[in-house]
Scaffold this active site. Structure first.
Site, PDB file in Angstrom:
ATOM      1  N   SER A 126      36.283  49.698  47.726  1.00  0.00           N
ATOM      2  CA  SER A 126      36.297  48.516  46.861  1.00  0.00           C
ATOM      3  C   SER A 126      34.932  48.327  46.216  1.00  0.00           C
ATOM      4  CB  SER A 126      36.636  47.316  47.756  1.00  0.00           C
ATOM      5  OG  SER A 126      36.269  46.113  47.147  1.00  0.00           O
ATOM      6  N   TYR A 151      35.284  41.506  55.324  1.00  0.00           N
ATOM      7  CA  TYR A 151      36.188  42.436  54.630  1.00  0.00           C
ATOM      8  C   TYR A 151      35.390  43.546  53.952  1.00  0.00           C
ATOM      9  CZ  TYR A 151      38.859  44.526  50.901  1.00  0.00           C
ATOM     10  OH  TYR A 151      39.426  45.451  50.055  1.00  0.00           O
ATOM     11  N   LYS A 155      34.950  47.900  54.547  1.00  0.00           N
ATOM     12  CA  LYS A 155      35.022  48.999  53.563  1.00  0.00           C
ATOM     13  C   LYS A 155      33.761  49.850  53.630  1.00  0.00           C
ATOM     14  CE  LYS A 155      39.080  48.147  52.104  1.00  0.00           C
ATOM     15  NZ  LYS A 155      40.181  49.049  52.443  1.00  0.00           N
TER      16      LYS A 155
HETATM   17  P1  NAD Z   1      48.499  45.015  50.186  1.00  0.00           P
HETATM   18  O1  NAD Z   1      48.249  43.983  51.215  1.00  0.00           O
HETATM   19  O2  NAD Z   1      49.518  44.737  49.150  1.00  0.00           O
HETATM   20  O3  NAD Z   1      48.868  46.412  50.868  1.00  0.00           O
HETATM   21  C1  NAD Z   1      48.349  46.814  52.116  1.00  0.00           C
HETATM   22  C2  NAD Z   1      49.524  47.195  52.987  1.00  0.00           C
HETATM   23  O4  NAD Z   1      49.033  47.649  54.252  1.00  0.00           O
HETATM   24  C3  NAD Z   1      50.451  46.017  53.266  1.00  0.00           C
HETATM   25  O5  NAD Z   1      51.766  46.382  52.890  1.00  0.00           O
HETATM   26  C4  NAD Z   1      50.334  45.772  54.777  1.00  0.00           C
HETATM   27  O6  NAD Z   1      51.566  45.368  55.334  1.00  0.00           O
HETATM   28  C5  NAD Z   1      49.870  47.131  55.272  1.00  0.00           C
HETATM   29  N1  NAD Z   1      49.054  47.080  56.497  1.00  0.00           N
HETATM   30  C6  NAD Z   1      47.953  46.321  56.727  1.00  0.00           C
HETATM   31  N2  NAD Z   1      47.469  46.564  57.953  1.00  0.00           N
HETATM   32  C7  NAD Z   1      48.268  47.506  58.515  1.00  0.00           C
HETATM   33  C8  NAD Z   1      48.275  48.186  59.763  1.00  0.00           C
HETATM   34  N3  NAD Z   1      47.386  47.911  60.727  1.00  0.00           N
HETATM   35  N4  NAD Z   1      49.235  49.114  59.983  1.00  0.00           N
HETATM   36  C9  NAD Z   1      50.150  49.394  59.045  1.00  0.00           C
HETATM   37  N5  NAD Z   1      50.210  48.790  57.850  1.00  0.00           N
HETATM   38  C10 NAD Z   1      49.269  47.848  57.581  1.00  0.00           C
HETATM   39  O7  NAD Z   1      47.086  45.365  49.518  1.00  0.00           O
HETATM   40  P2  NAD Z   1      46.761  46.206  48.216  1.00  0.00           P
HETATM   41  O8  NAD Z   1      46.282  45.264  47.177  1.00  0.00           O
HETATM   42  O9  NAD Z   1      47.874  47.134  47.906  1.00  0.00           O
HETATM   43  O10 NAD Z   1      45.483  46.985  48.723  1.00  0.00           O
HETATM   44  C11 NAD Z   1      45.570  48.323  49.183  1.00  0.00           C
HETATM   45  C12 NAD Z   1      44.203  48.789  49.614  1.00  0.00           C
HETATM   46  O11 NAD Z   1      43.288  48.683  48.532  1.00  0.00           O
HETATM   47  C13 NAD Z   1      43.575  47.983  50.752  1.00  0.00           C
HETATM   48  O12 NAD Z   1      42.879  48.879  51.591  1.00  0.00           O
HETATM   49  C14 NAD Z   1      42.624  47.059  50.053  1.00  0.00           C
HETATM   50  O13 NAD Z   1      41.566  46.675  50.885  1.00  0.00           O
HETATM   51  C15 NAD Z   1      42.140  47.948  48.921  1.00  0.00           C
HETATM   52  N6  NAD Z   1      41.659  47.204  47.753  1.00  0.00           N
HETATM   53  C16 NAD Z   1      42.462  46.277  47.151  1.00  0.00           C
HETATM   54  C17 NAD Z   1      42.003  45.566  46.053  1.00  0.00           C
HETATM   55  C18 NAD Z   1      42.854  44.499  45.407  1.00  0.00           C
HETATM   56  O14 NAD Z   1      42.294  43.637  44.732  1.00  0.00           O
HETATM   57  N7  NAD Z   1      44.166  44.524  45.558  1.00  0.00           N
HETATM   58  C19 NAD Z   1      40.720  45.836  45.538  1.00  0.00           C
HETATM   59  C20 NAD Z   1      39.935  46.809  46.160  1.00  0.00           C
HETATM   60  C21 NAD Z   1      40.421  47.496  47.270  1.00  0.00           C
HETATM   61  C1  WQD Z   2      38.133  37.238  39.893  1.00  0.00           C
HETATM   62  C2  WQD Z   2      37.387  36.173  39.120  1.00  0.00           C
HETATM   63  C3  WQD Z   2      36.726  34.261  40.427  1.00  0.00           C
HETATM   64  C4  WQD Z   2      40.749  32.769  41.212  1.00  0.00           C
HETATM   65  C5  WQD Z   2      38.191  40.296  45.015  1.00  0.00           C
HETATM   66  C6  WQD Z   2      37.515  40.860  46.224  1.00  0.00           C
HETATM   67  C7  WQD Z   2      37.153  42.306  45.980  1.00  0.00           C
HETATM   68  C8  WQD Z   2      38.363  43.096  45.516  1.00  0.00           C
HETATM   69  C9  WQD Z   2      39.006  42.458  44.336  1.00  0.00           C
HETATM   70  C10 WQD Z   2      39.417  43.953  47.483  1.00  0.00           C
HETATM   71  C11 WQD Z   2      36.205  35.605  39.893  1.00  0.00           C
HETATM   72  C12 WQD Z   2      37.714  33.876  39.355  1.00  0.00           C
HETATM   73  C13 WQD Z   2      39.703  33.537  40.747  1.00  0.00           C
HETATM   74  C14 WQD Z   2      40.874  31.434  40.746  1.00  0.00           C
HETATM   75  C15 WQD Z   2      38.938  31.747  39.364  1.00  0.00           C
HETATM   76  N1  WQD Z   2      39.371  43.139  46.531  1.00  0.00           N
HETATM   77  N2  WQD Z   2      38.809  33.038  39.838  1.00  0.00           N
HETATM   78  N3  WQD Z   2      39.972  30.989  39.833  1.00  0.00           N
HETATM   79  O1  WQD Z   2      36.532  37.964  43.746  1.00  0.00           O
HETATM   80  O2  WQD Z   2      36.297  39.627  41.808  1.00  0.00           O
HETATM   81  O3  WQD Z   2      37.268  40.362  43.935  1.00  0.00           O
HETATM   82  O4  WQD Z   2      39.319  41.094  44.672  1.00  0.00           O
HETATM   83  O5  WQD Z   2      38.694  44.835  47.746  1.00  0.00           O
HETATM   84  O6  WQD Z   2      36.672  42.793  47.179  1.00  0.00           O
HETATM   85  O7  WQD Z   2      36.357  40.116  46.492  1.00  0.00           O
HETATM   86  O8  WQD Z   2      38.576  38.860  42.512  1.00  0.00           O
HETATM   87  O9  WQD Z   2      40.617  37.918  41.555  1.00  0.00           O
HETATM   88  O10 WQD Z   2      39.472  36.670  43.441  1.00  0.00           O
HETATM   89  O11 WQD Z   2      38.401  36.738  41.203  1.00  0.00           O
HETATM   90  O12 WQD Z   2      38.132  31.296  38.550  1.00  0.00           O
HETATM   91  O13 WQD Z   2      41.757  30.683  41.156  1.00  0.00           O
HETATM   92  O14 WQD Z   2      38.270  35.067  38.887  1.00  0.00           O
HETATM   93  O15 WQD Z   2      35.716  33.310  40.573  1.00  0.00           O
HETATM   94  O16 WQD Z   2      35.175  35.362  38.974  1.00  0.00           O
HETATM   95  P1  WQD Z   2      37.054  39.114  42.982  1.00  0.00           P
HETATM   96  P2  WQD Z   2      39.362  37.516  42.238  1.00  0.00           P
END
Ligand code: NAD
Ligand code: WQD
Length: 340
Positions: A126, A151, A155
């Protein structure tokens, strides 16, 4: 048809990636304990691709359960590891839950990969590993800063584990994909973001507000040093992100990697402010959004966006969609979801 294990395959990015993998002739097995998802996403995948994907409802923290998946499928050639908990705020409240789930889950997976002789791993990292970066856009060699949450630290730890392991175990190759802000849904609106927990990310909060599930959207601050005072982020369409996983896997399977652990940023390389994102939503949907300016959210970085030259150069990946496509597809999906 190389067989790939996708952990977290029922989740948001996992289900979209499975569609792209199937479209590129991979066969897929999913492992997901449904902590933050349900198997209806795989029904959506089946409607889109015509292929039914098997899901093991197994917790990655259950070592025996994970081992069994590899025993049942000795032909797995690579793993894409999405399964993790991802709520930044919750991780501050429950750090042990996050360390146990995200770190122990990864360790168990790696143990089983070593036992089964599976050589390739793609890891969901991330942009949060950069923390408050000093330089923009961030490149893969921009130094990681102190994590802003447990969190984000899970990562960083996951990345470190994979660097250390690939240093000593020549049988494992890893790619660390640092996603920026994934959003949007598949064009068909048959799959999309469908979390069990209420979403906190900007795009689902926008669509839920427009759908009347929330009264209003609060913009977290308009007094930042940016072009309109709101935070800048790099929003990447989930189907572009999905395709980067396929390309990363092909890169490893074709032995084009130059190191056993490589990092790639995945964003579109452009910053969009919160207010610009709202305008994009209003423009493409013709709907007026009820929002107000509120206080800053603790822990938010002012601005972050990616330099994606490395992914373009080495993986041959270029994102095809922009913020308008994100809003259009997220809104189409929200309407399907709301009608259920
Ligand atoms: P998500 O929650 O939709 O998907 C994650 C899935 O993993 C879920 O379906 C959950 O049920 C499953 N899971 C969690 N813990 C588990 C475990 N111990 N055993 C088996 N299954 C488990 O999330 P996503 O948005 O699809 O994110 C996928 C990956 O990408 C994650 O590792 C997340 O940290 C990373 N990521 C997401 C974002 C984002 O904004 N969505 C941004 C950066 C990184
Ligand atoms: C985006 C922008 C908020 C909601 C997070 C995690 C990051 C990654 C992606 C997993 C920011 C603003 C949001 C609202 C708002 N995930 N906002 N009102 O914080 O950039 O990143 O998700 O790895 O680790 O930290 O994403 O979508 O929460 O926010 O104004 O109700 O929208 O302040 O500027 P963020 P976000």
């Amino acid at each position: 048809m190389p067989k790939i294990l996708v952990t977290g395959g029922c989740g948001y990015i996992g289900s979209h990636t499975i569609v792209d993998l199937i479209n590129h002739d991979f066969s897929v097995v999913s492992l997901d304990n449904l902590l933050n998802s349900n198997e209806s996403s795989l029904e959506g995948v089946a409607l889109i691709t015509g292929k039914k994907v098997q899901n093991y409802r197994t917790d990655l923290c259950d070592l025996e359960g994970v081992r069994q998946v590899f025993l049942d499928h000795p032909d797995i050639q690579g793993v894409i590891h999405f399964a993790a908990l991802k709520l930044v705020g919750e991780s501050v409240e429950k750090p042990l839950l996050y360390y146990r789930n995200n770190v122990v889950g990864l360790l168990n997976l790696l143990d089983c990969m070593q036992e089964a002789g599976v050589p390739h791993l793609i890891f969901s990292s991330s942009c949060s590993v950069y923390g408050n970066a000093n330089e923009l856009p961030v490149t893969e060699s921009t130094p990681r800063k102190e994590a802003e949450s447990p969190y984000a630290r899970t990562k960083q730890i996951g990345e470190d584990i994979l660097q250390d392991l690939t240093n000593v175990d020549p049988r494992i190759n890893a790619i660390l994909l640092r996603y920026f802000n994934p959003a949007g849904a598949h064009e068909s609106a048959r799959i999309g973001e469908d979390p069990s927990n209420p979403p906190t990310n900007l795009v689902p909060v926008i669509t839920e507000t427009a759908a009347g599930k929330r009264q209003e959207l609060v913009v977290f601050g308009n007094d930042y040093p940016t072009r309109d005072g709101s935070n800048v982020r790099d929003y990447i369409h989930v189907m572009d992100l999905a395709n980067a996983h396929t390309k990363a896997l092909q890169y490893l399977l074709e032995k084009r990697n130059t190191a056993r652990c490589e990092i790639f940023n995945l964003g579109i390389g452009e910053g969009v402010t919160v207010l610009e994102a709202i305008q994009a939503f209003e423009r493409v949907t013709g709907k007026k959004l009820n929002y107000r300016i509120g206080p800053r959210r603790p822990g938010d970085v002012v601005a972050i966006y990616a330099n994606l030259d490395k992914a373009t150069r080495l993986l041959g990946w270029t994102p095809q969609r922009n913020i308008d496509d994100i809003m259009r597809t997220a809104w189409a999906w929200e309407q399907v979801r709301s009608a259920r």
